[in-house]
Write an enzyme that holds these catalytic residues in place. Sequence first.
Site, PDB file in Angstrom:
ATOM      1  N   SER A   1      -1.084   5.336  -1.666  1.00 58.75           N
ATOM      2  CA  SER A   1      -1.618   4.094  -1.691  1.00 58.75           C
ATOM      3  C   SER A   1      -1.824   3.924  -3.077  1.00 58.75           C
ATOM      4  CB  SER A   1      -2.941   4.377  -1.105  1.00 58.75           C
ATOM      5  OG  SER A   1      -3.776   3.100  -1.017  1.00 58.75           O
TER       6      SER A   1
ATOM      7  N   LYS B   1       4.093   0.317  -4.128  1.00 60.62           N
ATOM      8  CA  LYS B   1       5.181  -0.115  -3.020  1.00 60.62           C
ATOM      9  C   LYS B   1       5.212  -1.535  -2.703  1.00 60.62           C
ATOM     10  CE  LYS B   1       3.127   2.542   0.256  1.00 60.62           C
ATOM     11  NZ  LYS B   1       2.110   2.986  -0.761  1.00 60.62           N
TER      12      LYS B   1
ATOM     13  N   SER C   1       3.748   6.318   4.762  1.00 65.09           N
ATOM     14  CA  SER C   1       4.605   7.365   5.231  1.00 65.09           C
ATOM     15  C   SER C   1       4.625   8.613   4.650  1.00 65.09           C
ATOM     16  CB  SER C   1       5.936   6.678   5.402  1.00 65.09           C
ATOM     17  OG  SER C   1       6.626   6.057   4.304  1.00 65.09           O
TER      18      SER C   1
END
Length: 223
Positions: free
Chosen positions: A37, A41, A126
Amino acid sequence: MTQDPTTVVWHDHAVSTADREKLNGHRGCVLWFTGLSGSGKSTIANLVDRMLVEKNRAHTFVLDGDNVRHGLNATPEGLATRGEEYAKRFGLTFSAEDRAENIRRIGCVAELFASAGLITLTAFVSPYRADREAVRRQVNGSGDGRFFEIFVDTPIAICEQRDPKGLYKKARAGLIPNFTGISDPYEPPEKPELHLVNEGITPEAAAKQVVEFLSHNGVFLST
Ligand code: ADX
């Protein structure tokens, strides 16, 4: 796709993925961004999205973890208005089991998008290798080599320093259980198609690396 063939029957599409790819001038594929986190991304995926649309007029879409958890894969809290039983049954938490289901579902959506000819960018933490590998198998099963795992490798110290949503601070204070990197594991990819060392470079430079990677990996079709 495994299904009971006696109850649910698969229909082939009248317009094939190859037909769509020819029209679009690029292949349909999945760019699977994974990382902690706050690793960047979503920022990088969105920059790539914009670059592709502007430069290559590509057909693209970003599926973002935070956004998807507002709708399709809502948390139990997000479904609270539907009643406690419903929220518990269908809401997805951050337990290992629920993260697996989150990734399974979004893997199916990404596969559909890729079959529709889109360059599909996903930005989910993920954290579990097995979940990502299952998506890889599924996506590659319906076409060769259209799953690209992109490891956004940002040291946790930097993610924590940035802390764009204030979540690391809360996690350190014990307010968020199972927080990836703090109280929950992150299993880095062993052989990602692209390893972005996201330290000391701008998000734009990282995004450029992704676009170059796509050019070198046959995503854009010559006309
Ligand atoms: S995943 O692990 O199931 O892939 P996903 O990408 O959907 O996670 O959601 C991650 C986002 O949810 C993070 O960017 C962060 O904003 C938020 N979040 C809330 N709780 C957690 C947690 N326990 N661990 C990681 N991220 C969390």
